[in-house]
Design an enzyme around this catalytic site. Sequence first.
Site, mmCIF file in Angstrom:
data_model
loop_
_atom_site.group_PDB
_atom_site.id
_atom_site.type_symbol
_atom_site.label_atom_id
_atom_site.label_comp_id
_atom_site.label_asym_id
_atom_site.label_seq_id
_atom_site.Cartn_x
_atom_site.Cartn_y
_atom_site.Cartn_z
ATOM 1 C CG ASN A 155 57.262 53.436 33.615
ATOM 2 O OD1 ASN A 155 56.527 53.377 32.631
ATOM 3 N ND2 ASN A 155 57.735 54.576 34.061
ATOM 4 C CD GLU B 233 55.607 63.040 26.698
ATOM 5 O OE1 GLU B 233 56.520 63.192 27.537
ATOM 6 O OE2 GLU B 233 55.013 63.988 26.168
ATOM 7 C CB CYS C 177 60.271 58.683 32.512
ATOM 8 S SG CYS C 177 58.681 59.479 32.720
ATOM 9 C CD GLU D 189 51.700 61.865 26.668
ATOM 10 O OE1 GLU D 189 51.994 61.660 27.862
ATOM 11 O OE2 GLU D 189 51.461 60.963 25.846
#
Length: 481
Positions: free
Chosen positions: A151, A249, A283, A462
Site C-alpha cells: 500500500n 505491524e 492501515c 516501530e
Amino acid sequence: MQHIHNYIDGQLVMPVAGQYIDNYNPAIGEVYSLIPDSDEQDVGQAVQAALKAFPAWSNTPAEKRGQILMRIADLIDQNMDKLAEAESIDNGKPLKLAKSVDIPRASSNMRFYGTAIQHFASEAHYMEGTNAFNYTVRHPHGVVGCISPWNLPLYLFTWKIAPALAAGNCVVAKPSEVTPMTAYMLSEICIEAGLPAGVLNIVHGYGHKVGAAMTAHPKVPVISFTGGTATGRTIASVAAPMFKKLSLELGGKNPNIIFSDCDFNNALHTSIHSSFANQGQICLCGSRIFIERPLYEKFRDAFVEKVKAIQVDDPMEENSKMGAVVSEQHMQKVLSYIELAKQEGGTILTGGHQVQVEGRCRNGWFIAPTIIEGLPYNCRTNTEEIFGPVVTLTPFDTEEEVIQYANCTDYGLSATIWTQNLPRAHRVAHQVHSGIIWVNTWLLRDLRTPFGGMKNSGVGREGGFEALRFFTEPQNVCVKL
Ligand SMILES: NC(=O)c1ccc[n+]([C@@H]2O[C@H](COP(=O)([O-])OP(=O)(O)OC[C@H]3O[C@@H](n4cnc5c(N)ncnc54)[C@H](O)[C@@H]3O)[C@@H](O)[C@H]2O)c1
Ligand SMILES: O=C/C=C/C=C(\O)C(=O)O
C-alpha cells in the site's frame, strides 16, 4: 518488457530458477514489467551475502553508516519525480500523493535513522553501596529479515530497512510482489550511494516462497513484518518455535469518533482524507465513522456531498485525488464487502460500485468512494478490515457507548477523536484500545514516537529508538570495582 532484478551481494541478478511473475499497472489493467519469482535458493544466497558483509558493516562507525544512509536519502530526493511516477504506475495511487507523501517520507526515513543512530546511547547503572556498575551494549543481531506490503511501497520498505541498517545489521528484504518497482530502483540507488555489497539484499517474489524462506531460515533470527493479520499469524507460527524476535505491524479497523462540539470543517475535511486517501488502502484509515447523534445528519449530508464530488480518475492526471485500487483481486475483495454490507442491512449513500475511467484507464481497477449507513456496530462489515475506499457511518449517544463501539473489533491500530473538550479528548483516548490516537487530526506523524497496534493489529512498536532497540540485542556487563 522491463525485468526487475534481485539485489544480492551488491549485484543486480536474475533469480536462480529463471522464473518471473507478471507485474501489473492497476490503472491500465495490463502487465508492464516482470518480477523475479525467487525461491529459497535466492534467499539462501542473500543470507550468505549478508552474513559475509556483517563483520565489516557492524564494525563501521555509526557516523559512517549514517553518512551512507544520508547519501541514499539525497539520491531518493534527486530521483523524486522518477520514483513518484514509478510508485504511481505500480500501485495505482495518484502521482501527486506519491510526490507529496510516499517518496518524501522514504527519504525522511533514511535521514531520520541515519541521524538517530548518532544519538542512540547505551545505559549504565551504578550500584550504590556495592561499588559495582553495569553498562549495557546494544549489539546488532546479524542478518535481519524485513517484509513489507503494497500500500505504501517505498515508504514502508525504507521504514524497516533504515533502522535495521543504521543499527549495524545486514538485511535481507522482501518488498510486496504486487508493488516491487521502487524497491528495485532503491537497489540501484544503494549501489550508487556506495552501500557495501551484501549489507542490503533485496529478494523479489511471492510471500509464500521468498517470505516463507526468510521466516524459516535459521540464520535470520529477526523478522520485521508489515502486512495482513493472517500473514502475521503464519509468520509467528513459524518464527516462534525458532525463538525469533518479531515485530508485526498488522491490519486495522480504525474508529473515527466525531463529537458534536468538534471543529466541524476540520473534522469534515480531514475525515475525507482519513477515509479515502490512497483509495482507503492505509492501515490507519478511519473506516468506521462514529458521529454523536445531534451532529449525525449534518455531518452525514455534508460528508456525502463532498465525497460525491471526488473524481475517480487516471492517477497520472495532475489533479487526481483518487486513483486505482492495487489489483483486480483486491478490487473484487472490496466489492464483495460492499455486497456483504447490503446483505447486512446497510444503505449505500454514495459509491458502492466499480468505476470505468475514460481513455487509457478504461480497463483499470477503480472503485467509487463508498459511504454506508444503517449497519449494526458489531456486524462483519464493521469489524473486518476491508482496506479499500469504503466507510460506514454510525450514530452514538454517549461516551460509554462510542468507546464500546470503538473497542468491539479484534484490531487496535489507530483512532481519531474530534472534540473541542480537552478533558473528554483525554478521557476517551485513554479508554480506546489503539496503539496510536489522534485528537483533532489524522496521520500527523512524528517519527520519534512509538508506532504500532494493540490486539490483533500487531506485536511491538516501530519508530524512534523503539526500532533501534528492536534491531539490537542488549548485553549487560556488570563490573565490580
Ligand atoms: N500496521 C501497519 O503498520 C500496516 C501498514 C501497512 C499495511 N498493513 C496491513 O497490510 C495489509 C495489506 O498489505 P498486503 O496485502 O501486502 O499484506 P500481506 O500480508 O498479503 O503481504 C505483506 C507481505 O508479506 C508477504 N507474505 C505473504 N505471505 C507470506 C508468508 N507466508 N510468509 C512471509 N511473508 C509473506 C507478502 O509477499 C508481502 O510482501 C493490510 O492488512 C494492512 O492493514 C499494516
Ligand atoms: O498502511 C499503514 C501505514 C503505516 C504507516 C507508518 O508505518 C508510518 O507512518 O510510520
